[in-house]
Each structure stands twice: as C-alpha cells, then as structure tokens.
Design a protein around this motif. Structure first.
Motif, PDB file in Angstrom:
ATOM      1  N   GLY A   1       0.824  -1.202   0.000  1.00  0.00           N
ATOM      2  CA  GLY A   1       0.000   0.000   0.000  1.00  0.00           C
ATOM      3  C   GLY A   1       0.862   1.256   0.000  1.00  0.00           C
ATOM      4  N   ARG A   2       1.846   1.272   0.904  1.00  0.00           N
ATOM      5  CA  ARG A   2       2.753   2.420   0.993  1.00  0.00           C
ATOM      6  C   ARG A   2       3.463   2.605  -0.342  1.00  0.00           C
ATOM      7  N   LEU A   3       3.937   1.488  -0.897  1.00  0.00           N
ATOM      8  CA  LEU A   3       4.683   1.562  -2.161  1.00  0.00           C
ATOM      9  C   LEU A   3       3.839   2.170  -3.270  1.00  0.00           C
ATOM     10  N   PHE A   4       2.632   1.640  -3.466  1.00  0.00           N
ATOM     11  CA  PHE A   4       1.831   2.119  -4.593  1.00  0.00           C
ATOM     12  C   PHE A   4       1.284   3.524  -4.336  1.00  0.00           C
ATOM     13  N   ALA A   5       1.055   3.862  -3.068  1.00  0.00           N
ATOM     14  CA  ALA A   5       0.623   5.225  -2.763  1.00  0.00           C
ATOM     15  C   ALA A   5       1.717   6.199  -3.223  1.00  0.00           C
ATOM     16  N   GLU A   6       2.976   5.862  -2.932  1.00  0.00           N
ATOM     17  CA  GLU A   6       4.061   6.777  -3.267  1.00  0.00           C
ATOM     18  C   GLU A   6       4.325   6.804  -4.770  1.00  0.00           C
ATOM     19  N   ILE A   7       4.127   5.673  -5.433  1.00  0.00           N
ATOM     20  CA  ILE A   7       4.247   5.675  -6.900  1.00  0.00           C
ATOM     21  C   ILE A   7       3.137   6.535  -7.494  1.00  0.00           C
ATOM     22  N   GLY A   8       1.934   6.429  -6.919  1.00  0.00           N
ATOM     23  CA  GLY A   8       0.810   7.233  -7.394  1.00  0.00           C
ATOM     24  C   GLY A   8       1.084   8.723  -7.212  1.00  0.00           C
TER      25      GLY A   8
END
Lengths: 367, 367
Positions: A308-315
């Motif tokens: 979740g953290r990873l994709f939030a930051e990619i987003g």
C-alpha cells in the motif's frame, strides 16, 4: 432490434452474465440449468426469470453448458424451440457442428444454429460472480456454418451487440485453429513441463525459480474441463502438436550437436532466436503492439501495508504502472516486485523512490 | 576465518555483489574485468580495489564470467595465482570441469579448483545494481569434484558463509541434472511454444490470453546467454528433452485416440492429471510447502494512484497479500488484479473492500 424472448441454458458465469447483460437491455430472459439452484441464484442476480416461456415464441436460445454436453443440448434446443435461433458459447466449434450434422435428422433445422465464442477475460465457474459487463469490448467470435441462415446470423450479431462485445466472424475451422494455437497448445506445453516435475526429486525442486512457476501455472487448471476442451479440439490441436514435435526433434539434434562438438551451438541459437521473435508477436495490453517498458525491481517487506505504501508513493509520483509481477524470496521475508513503466518515466521514478527509502533498481536483461 | 586476499574476475552483478559482501566482512578484494570501466564501477560501489595483488599471496579467486569463457579463465587463474583456491559461479558445472581436465597439463593443480553456483534471485547483468546482501539466505551450491582438496572446499564454504548464503553440496552431475530439470528444460519449453507463434497469423494472436503470456515469458530472455547455458549443459539436458519427447508422443497418441473415437479422452486426462500433480510439487514461497491461498479478483482502473489506493486499503484491513498478478483488459482501460490471501481472511476482506466501493470477487477454478 430485439432477440426477446431468450432462453439461456446453463447458468454458470458466462450464461448468467449474458442473462444480466440482456436483461439490462430490456430483453426477456428465461433461465434453465440442470441445477435449479444455479438458475435461481442467476435469477436473483438479475439474469432473468426461471419461469417457462411459450416455446413457440422463443426467438433466441443461448447454450452455455460444458463442452461435452454441447451437441446434445443444442440439438434438444432446436427441437424444443421450433422458431428460435440457437447459438452456444463453447470454446471449440467443429466437433459440435459435426455431431449435430450426424445426429439431427432434419438438416434444414440446422439453418437455425449459429455457433459463437465470447472471449471473456476470466472464465470462472458458477453464477455468483456474474456481471452484465463481462463482455464489454471483448472479442466475441461468431462462427456460422455453410447452412446457417441469414436470420440466425443476424440474431447472434444482435446478441453480441447487446452484450457490447466486439464481433469477429470466423469460419468454424479458422476459429478452432486459432484457439488451438494460442490457447490449447500453450496449455498442453505447460502440462508437459509440469508433468515432468512428477519425476524430479524434492531437493532438485528447491532450485526452482520464477521461470518454472510461470511456465507451469496454467497446468494447475481443472483437468476435467480441459479433458473436454482437448477432446473437442483434437482435430485442430494435432497439427500444432506435430509441429512442436518436429521442432523438438530439431532442438534435440541441435543440443546433440552442441554436446558432440562443444562450441557448435548455432543450431541452439536459431531456436532461441525464433522463440524470442515469437514472444515479440504477442499483442500488448489494450490490444496495442508489444512495447518495451522499463522494468524496475523494488524490494518490499512481506508485511501488511508495505504494498500500500509503495503504490501510494508511486501514485503520488504521477507514474502509471503498466504491469506488475512479484517474486518471493524463498527464505527472507521479503518480495521483489517488478514494475513495468514507460521508459521515459523510469529514471525519475527510481530517484524519487530512493529518496523515500525504497530499495529500487532498473532491471537489465533477465536470465 | 578469512579468505583474504581475494581476486574477483568478472565484475558483473554477481561478481560485484560478491565483492561488496566480502569487503563488508573485512576481506581484501581485487577486481578484474575485461572492461576496466566495469571494474571501476564495481570498485566505486564498494566491491574492492582495482589494484593488482601480489599473485603468490592470493588465497581465493572467484571467476564470475559468462559460461563460454569459464574454463579458460579458470585455467588462467590456476596458473596466475599458484597458491589460491579457484572457484566459479557458473550455472553449469560438468563441461567446464571436463575442459579443465583436458586442458590443464598438471592435473594436481585441479586440487585447487572447486566449482560453485549461487542461486541469486535475479540474475541481471552489469555491476550497477550490485548489492552486498544479494546472496543472503539464498541457496549456494558447492560442487567439489573427485580431486578437489579439503583446503579448497573449506575456502569455498567460507566464501558462502561470508556472503551469508545457504550452503548446499552436490556433486557436479547432480547439480547439472537439477538445473537442467528445473531451469533449462522449462526455458526450452517456453522457447518451443514461443517459436510456434512465429507461424501464427496476427488475427489469431488477437485471441491470446494471459496463459500464453505466462508460458512464453522466459523465452524473451537473452539468446546469447542461453545459447551458452544450453551448450554447456547439453549433456544433462538431452535426457530431459528426450523424456519430454516420449511424453509428447504419448500425448499425441492420446489426442489421436480422442479424435478417432470421440469420448475416448482418458489418455488425455492422464496427461492433464500428471501436469496438475507436477505443479503441486513446486515449493511455495519462503521454501514452504505449496498452499492453497484464496484468490480474489479486483477490477482496477488503469490510472496512477489506483493501485496505491487499493493496497493502502488492503493494508488498513490488516491483510497480508501472499501473491499478486495483474491482467490487463485488451481494450477497456482497466486491469484485473488477482490477489492471493490466506483462505480464512478472504471473506472478511471481500466484504470490507466492497464497502469501500471496489469491484472484488472470489475466484473459482480458472480456465
């Protein structure tokens, strides 16, 4: 135009989804299933009614039953609904047609049969997951035979349109050859490779990596269903299997040459290059041409919230992820996530993610 | 214990990562590479120095060059560093040993050679992505030959320990047979399938799905490197290829029977069941036994941020995602994400995610 009233025989995922799509478009749909609970569940989902229609009024019958039962159920429908066009959604066409040709006494009746095959994205069983939009923008192949009548073809085209699918017309043999090549042959190659693993010692399997898992994934599918599919498409599959057999003979000769004369690996190279060329012919996502995305590899702790953290930051970085694959470390509690992104965005994303503390790198060629 | 000073020949990802790991453990590492820029980049990353060592002082040489160059470089190292144990990190062992046996005049020298093969998670080229922890908890196979000396074996075991890998000792033939079965054969099966696609018409390829993509993915790897690997392991690969050839003959017979006598598909079923049994023998993540996770399918809009939102909300639900796969719709701008989660958590997660507006469903059997 309308195809109403419609009878839907077989209320699994595909049948029930067709029912939902037609009902949404105002068509009257009557559901039939050997399992009355399946039919009732589908009706509850908005796929139609379990009431009996007036047989002579029925305009269209859609047969969505397992491959082995198709011919018999289609023949029955042609008898039971004397004024209806009958179609089916089976993944193999020629064998069914052949059996109809042999079993239906009055061949004029076959004017009312027009086969079809919706390429639904994921074929899951049971009506519970049915959706009216399952076929939206999907390919739906219509396979008329030489005696199919114009009215029947028009009715099936209307069905495809009501389900908002993309119509493709192929003759029966063309269709079966296409699915033999791009679906059934890959399945059997996966099965052959996986079958070999039954003779491999457990210690050797500890050296297994992601490549083996990918190649053998579809061999884990339901043997019952695939037994029917392979049996039904044996005719189109045989030339494909024999072509692979010849190519395997060539490959074995090339490897024998490499063994006998170290360094003489040009024959092996030819086969490897052909394989690479083949992968490049597979269309990319959204039907577009294959594209060389940049591959980024990120190390992710194997804990809730990390993805979740990873994709939030990619987003937040405004980058769209084109594709994704995960590989778990066999021992450490981490995974490696491979992300495909547009090449022009890769460097910026790597820099941003590193600033935020992620272990991320651009992947080069992969072994 | 120490193996210092060490010479590392070949400063690609594997070589440079070994250099980083050894340097972190206080060992003196000297880097050599045909490309002096590779060696300098590796040195800059902390993999060692590009200074020349005193040849007679060197205790261990690690050869990390492409397969085709291994035998010659190992033989050179045995000459150049007369008191050193020499090991390599090649993925195939018997051919190299055989060539050393033939080319090294004084066979007593071979006492100082002990092969090895670290199973690094992802083998990427170039030193830029080198990491000291690349081998942590990975399997690292040590392959002594019958003349390998005790001191040499001890030195390589120390190398494995310093890199914090898991030591597995196999003899040369056992090792080559294992990688032939679980790595090289799957690669060639993928190549055979992908090669067949060069003869498929583009329209037929429009019917391609995720199964075809999975089976052919590794056929997209570098043919140059695989030419060397297949050439080097021809001996162990041949019995595997011939076993598949026999099995393919059986499969073709079974499909012929199914064609000649519709309904006689029991032979096909046998092959499908064997494939299914094979997939179940592949160890799961973290080296554990294969497990039946629940599969959930979520529809995700194909836009930046969507995956982030999704995984953030899954994380908030406290559920760990065990595995993940994405399938893109060919036409609609959406993807279908398959999530594997513990079966006991699946129902709760589906309910939670539906409340939050996601299209999510439990997958049943997959075709």
């Amino acid at each position: 135009m309308t195809v109403s009233p419609v009878v839907l025989i077989g209320a699994g995922l595909v049948g029930a989804s067709i029912g939902c799509a037609l009902t949404e478009e105002g068509q009257q749909v009557h559901l039939r299933d050997l399992s009355s609970s399946h039919a009732r569940v589908a009706a509850g989902l908005g796929a139609g009614t379990v009431d009996e229609p007036v047989a002579a009024d029925v305009r269209l019958v859609v047969v969505a039953v397992p491959p082995a039962a198709l011919a018999e159920v289609i023949a029955g429908a042609l008898r039971d609904y004397p004024n209806a066009t009958v179609t089916d959604v089976g993944s193999v066409k020629a064998g069914v047609l052949h059996r109809l040709w042999e079993s239906v006494g009055d061949r004029a009746v076959l004017e009312r049969y027009v086969g079809s095959h919706p390429m639904a994205g994921s074929q899951r069983t049971g009506p519970v997951t049915a959706r009216a939009d399952l076929f939206v923008d999907r390919t739906w192949v219509i396979t008329p035979h030489r005696r199919s009548g114009e009215a029947g073809i028009a009715a099936v085209r209307e069905l495809v349109k009501l389900c908002r699918a993309r119509e493709v017309v192929l003759d029966v043999e063309e269709h079966d050859a296409a699915v033999a090549r791009v679906s059934h042959l890959p399945h059997l190659m996966s099965v052959l490779m996986a079958g070999r693993l039954t003779e491999v010692e457990p210690e050797q399997l500890q050296l297994a990596g992601q490549g083996l898992r990918d190649v053998t994934r579809i061999a884990g599918s339901d043997p019952e269903l695939w037994q029917q599919i392979v049996g039904a498409n044996a005719h189109a599959l045989l030339p494909e299997l024999r072509a692979v057999q010849l190519r395997l003979d060539d490959l074995i000769s090339a490897v024998e040459t490499a063994q006998q004369t170290p360094g003489r690996t040009d024959g092996v190279r030819t086969e490897l290059e052909r394989g690479l060329a083949g992968t490049r012919r597979i269309p990319g996502k959204h039907g577009s041409a294959p594209r060389d995305d940049a591959q980024l590899v990120v190390e992710i702790p194997d804990s809730p919230g990390a993805l979740g953290r990873l994709f939030a930051e990619i987003g937040e970085a405004g980058v769209n992820v084109e594709d994704i694959a995960i590989e778990h470390d066999q021992v450490r509690e981490v995974g490696y996530l491979t992300l495909a992104v547009q090449p022009t965005l890769a460097d910026g994303l790597v820099a941003t993610m590193r600033d935020r503390g992620w272990e991320i790198r651009q992947a080069r060629s992969e072994v």
